[in-house]
Design a protein around this motif. Structure first.
Motif, PDB file in Angstrom:
ATOM      1  N   ILE A 243       0.850  -1.194   0.000  1.00 10.88           N
ATOM      2  CA  ILE A 243       0.000   0.000   0.000  1.00 10.88           C
ATOM      3  C   ILE A 243       0.886   1.244   0.000  1.00 10.88           C
ATOM      4  N   TYR A 244       0.495   2.236  -0.832  1.00 13.23           N
ATOM      5  CA  TYR A 244       1.288   3.465  -0.934  1.00 13.23           C
ATOM      6  C   TYR A 244       0.398   4.703  -0.911  1.00 13.23           C
ATOM      7  N   LYS A 245       0.955   5.760  -0.291  1.00 18.35           N
ATOM      8  CA  LYS A 245       0.272   7.052  -0.269  1.00 18.35           C
ATOM      9  C   LYS A 245       0.627   7.844  -1.516  1.00 18.35           C
ATOM     10  N   CYS A 246      -0.395   8.464  -2.105  1.00 20.21           N
ATOM     11  CA  CYS A 246      -0.203   9.245  -3.325  1.00 20.21           C
ATOM     12  C   CYS A 246      -0.110  10.738  -2.998  1.00 20.21           C
ATOM     13  N   LYS A 247       0.103  11.536  -4.031  1.00 23.08           N
ATOM     14  CA  LYS A 247       0.295  12.979  -3.861  1.00 23.08           C
ATOM     15  C   LYS A 247      -0.895  13.640  -3.183  1.00 23.08           C
ATOM     16  N   ASP A 248      -2.103  13.179  -3.484  1.00 23.86           N
ATOM     17  CA  ASP A 248      -3.321  13.759  -2.910  1.00 23.86           C
ATOM     18  C   ASP A 248      -3.668  13.175  -1.542  1.00 23.86           C
ATOM     19  N   GLU A 249      -2.742  12.420  -0.960  1.00 18.66           N
ATOM     20  CA  GLU A 249      -2.885  11.789   0.360  1.00 18.66           C
ATOM     21  C   GLU A 249      -3.926  10.681   0.393  1.00 18.66           C
ATOM     22  N   GLU A 250      -4.332  10.220  -0.793  1.00 16.97           N
ATOM     23  CA  GLU A 250      -5.129   9.015  -0.889  1.00 16.97           C
ATOM     24  C   GLU A 250      -4.181   7.833  -1.090  1.00 16.97           C
ATOM     25  N   TYR A 251      -4.710   6.619  -0.864  1.00 18.90           N
ATOM     26  CA  TYR A 251      -3.861   5.431  -0.913  1.00 18.90           C
ATOM     27  C   TYR A 251      -4.274   4.504  -2.049  1.00 18.90           C
ATOM     28  N   VAL A 252      -3.307   3.713  -2.502  1.00 14.52           N
ATOM     29  CA  VAL A 252      -3.555   2.706  -3.517  1.00 14.52           C
ATOM     30  C   VAL A 252      -2.790   1.448  -3.131  1.00 14.52           C
ATOM     31  N   ILE A 253      -3.351   0.296  -3.449  1.00 15.14           N
ATOM     32  CA  ILE A 253      -2.652  -0.973  -3.221  1.00 15.14           C
ATOM     33  C   ILE A 253      -2.343  -1.610  -4.565  1.00 15.14           C
ATOM     34  N   ILE A 254      -1.080  -2.067  -4.739  1.00 14.48           N
ATOM     35  CA  ILE A 254      -0.726  -2.854  -5.911  1.00 14.48           C
ATOM     36  C   ILE A 254      -0.462  -4.273  -5.451  1.00 14.48           C
ATOM     37  N   THR A 255      -0.831  -5.235  -6.285  1.00 14.69           N
ATOM     38  CA  THR A 255      -0.660  -6.642  -5.909  1.00 14.69           C
ATOM     39  C   THR A 255       0.010  -7.393  -7.057  1.00 14.69           C
ATOM     40  N   ILE A 298      10.544   4.091  -3.525  1.00 15.47           N
ATOM     41  CA  ILE A 298       9.202   3.824  -4.083  1.00 15.47           C
ATOM     42  C   ILE A 298       8.149   4.724  -3.426  1.00 15.47           C
ATOM     43  N   ASN A 299       8.298   4.990  -2.135  1.00 12.55           N
ATOM     44  CA  ASN A 299       7.377   5.932  -1.481  1.00 12.55           C
ATOM     45  C   ASN A 299       7.480   7.308  -2.130  1.00 12.55           C
ATOM     46  N   HIS A 300       8.695   7.757  -2.398  1.00 11.44           N
ATOM     47  CA  HIS A 300       8.906   9.068  -3.027  1.00 11.44           C
ATOM     48  C   HIS A 300       8.281   9.097  -4.413  1.00 11.44           C
ATOM     49  N   ALA A 301       8.406   8.001  -5.161  1.00  9.57           N
ATOM     50  CA  ALA A 301       7.822   7.943  -6.503  1.00  9.57           C
ATOM     51  C   ALA A 301       6.302   8.100  -6.460  1.00  9.57           C
ATOM     52  N   PHE A 302       5.644   7.422  -5.524  1.00  6.43           N
ATOM     53  CA  PHE A 302       4.182   7.500  -5.449  1.00  6.43           C
ATOM     54  C   PHE A 302       3.693   8.889  -5.068  1.00  6.43           C
ATOM     55  N   LEU A 303       4.491   9.636  -4.343  1.00  8.12           N
ATOM     56  CA  LEU A 303       4.085  10.973  -3.926  1.00  8.12           C
ATOM     57  C   LEU A 303       4.153  12.001  -5.050  1.00  8.12           C
ATOM     58  N   LYS A 304       4.571  11.590  -6.244  1.00  5.09           N
ATOM     59  CA  LYS A 304       4.666  12.515  -7.373  1.00  5.09           C
ATOM     60  C   LYS A 304       3.361  12.622  -8.158  1.00  5.09           C
ATOM     61  N   LYS A 305       2.434  11.700  -7.940  1.00  6.69           N
ATOM     62  CA  LYS A 305       1.186  11.704  -8.704  1.00  6.69           C
ATOM     63  C   LYS A 305      -0.007  11.466  -7.788  1.00  6.69           C
ATOM     64  N   ASP A 306      -1.181  12.021  -8.187  1.00  4.22           N
ATOM     65  CA  ASP A 306      -2.417  11.759  -7.466  1.00  4.22           C
ATOM     66  C   ASP A 306      -2.857  10.311  -7.695  1.00  4.22           C
ATOM     67  N   ARG A 307      -3.759   9.845  -6.845  1.00  2.00           N
ATOM     68  CA  ARG A 307      -4.222   8.464  -6.930  1.00  2.00           C
ATOM     69  C   ARG A 307      -4.800   8.124  -8.299  1.00  2.00           C
ATOM     70  N   GLU A 308      -5.631   9.005  -8.847  1.00  2.00           N
ATOM     71  CA  GLU A 308      -6.270   8.710 -10.125  1.00  2.00           C
ATOM     72  C   GLU A 308      -5.249   8.617 -11.255  1.00  2.00           C
ATOM     73  N   GLU A 309      -4.188   9.420 -11.181  1.00  2.00           N
ATOM     74  CA  GLU A 309      -3.132   9.326 -12.187  1.00  2.00           C
ATOM     75  C   GLU A 309      -2.466   7.953 -12.128  1.00  2.00           C
TER      76      GLU A 309
END
Length: 404
Positions: A243-255, A298-309
């Motif tokens: 699970i990772y936090k995105c730029k908009d502070e929403e989260y996404v899970i990749i599996t 990887i955390n830094h990478a996810f913070l570069k884009k919003d969840r929908e992106e």
């Protein structure tokens, strides 16, 4: 006669409270069974649970109670009253299924345990649901799902990240999963009766079901295997299944299960292809030795884009993922609506609410209309008339406070 619903002709008597038992009988009610819910004259406690969740608890609008109790008939009986108990016995004599989560000692005092009920109806399928089972030091303890399911199974403490406060799901979540066990056991017994002609007793519990559903964790944390929970969120077993936090502070899970074979695609998509040949990270064994450093990348990478992106990129790359939705988003989800997982229900006061539907669909049977629950004892007169009572006898039973 062609059946419109699979359980037409089956009669169920429910002496149940809260969620697990009523949820199991709700399945059966939607599938065509006649389900008679027996309550005390004050009604069961789950009728007022909405007070804890900001929802109405009125007779003409009770959305949370309705989820477990739609499409049933309601009778209110004082089982301490001899006349009330006689009504109960008449209902049992005509029933195919009797189901209860009243504690065993109380059932025995009322002579509604299986040994007492079986002579009334030898073909009855009798289901008793408990918190902790029939044996052991805790067999007589009460057990709501928060206690016997979530807390006792280790889920509350161990499903969180290391150092976080224990989770506390909304009430009834564990109960609802258990209801599927109860219902499947009852239907198995019902089928067996068509072959043998025999009724049976069956039982299940919150604790046994929680152990079953949490089996991966319970098996793997045995000392001989050595898996440890709760997990450190910065030390995932596989950083591509996390699970990772995105730029908009929403989260996404990749599996992504196969780290090694997905390495090139993932680092390219995530935007740090300069690490493509980095032997510290490019295999699962290597990255586990260097997780502190890689998780920062990887955390830094996810913070570069919003969840929908991120979701759009995952779709393009055919990556299994999901956004961590909020519960308030589910009722706006077109996927849920287009598959009839939700429906809008109109209450007697003409207010509406969006409620879940029973999650089974049949190709050859109709869908049952969603009839909201009503007041305590709503159908008492009609139920007693089917048992042969006259309106005058009904009035007398009300006067004696045997029923409501």
């Amino acid at each position: 006669m062609e059946r419109k619903l699979p359980l037409e002709g089956i009669k169920v008597v429910e002496l149940g409270t809260h969620v697990a038992v009523p949820n199991a009988t709700r399945f059966m009610a939607d599938w065509g069974a006649e389900v008679i819910k027996v309550e005390g004259v004050r009604g069961e406690e789950w009728r007022v649970i909405g007070n804890s969740y900001y929802t109405p608890v009125a007779d003409d609008e009770n959305p949370i109670f309705t989820v477990q109790n739609a499409n049933k008939e309601f009778i209110a009986i004082d089982l301490k009253n001899p006349d009330g108990m006689e009504i109960m016995k008449k209902l049992i004599r005509e029933a195919d299924i009797f189901i209860s989560n009243v504690r065993l000692n109380s059932l025995k005092k009322m002579k509604l345990d299986y040994e007492a009920v079986k002579p009334l109806n030898p073909q009855i399928i009798y289901c008793h649901f408990t918190g902790f089972g029939y044996e052991g030091p805790d067999r007589n303890r009460p057990g709501f799902d928060m206690a016997a399911y979530w807390a006792r199974s280790g889920a509350m403490s161990d499903w969180v990240s290391k150092g976080d406060y224990p989770i506390k799901p909304p009430g009834g979540f564990g109960d609802a999963t258990v209801s599927a066990n109860i219902c499947s056991g009852i239907l198995a017994a019902l089928y067996a009766r068509t072959q043998s002609g025999k009724g049976t007793f069956l039982t299940s519990s919150l604790y046994s079901s929680a152990i079953w559903y949490n089996s991966t964790g319970i098996v793997s944390t045995q000392e001989k295997y050595g898996n440890v929970y709760p997990k450190d969120k910065n030390q995932p077993v596989n950083p591509f299944s996390h699970i990772y936090k995105c730029k908009d502070e929403e989260y996404v899970i990749i599996t992504v299960l196969d780290y090694n074979n997905s390495w090139e695609k993932m680092v390219t998509m995530l935007g740090f292809s300069e690490y493509l040949n980095d032997e510290r990270f490019n295999t699962i064994l290597a990255v586990r030795e260097n997780m502190d450093e890689f998780i920062k990348i990887i955390n830094h990478a996810f913070l570069k884009k919003d969840r929908e992106e991120w979701c759009q990129l995952f779709d393009q790359a055919d990556i299994v993922y999901e956004k961590l939705a909020h519960m308030s988003e589910v009722t706006k989800d077109p996927q849920a609506w287009e598959n009839n997982f939700l429906t809008e229900v109109t209450f007697p006061n003409n207010n509406t609410a969006i409620l879940p539907t029973v999650p089974i669909q049949f190709s050859e049977y109709e869908v049952t209309k969603y009839i909201p629950s009503g007041k305590v004892g709503r159908d008492s007169l009609e139920i007693l008339q089917k048992l042969g009572y006259s309106e005058a006898e009904f009035a007398e039973l009300v006067e004696k406070k045997a029923i409501k």
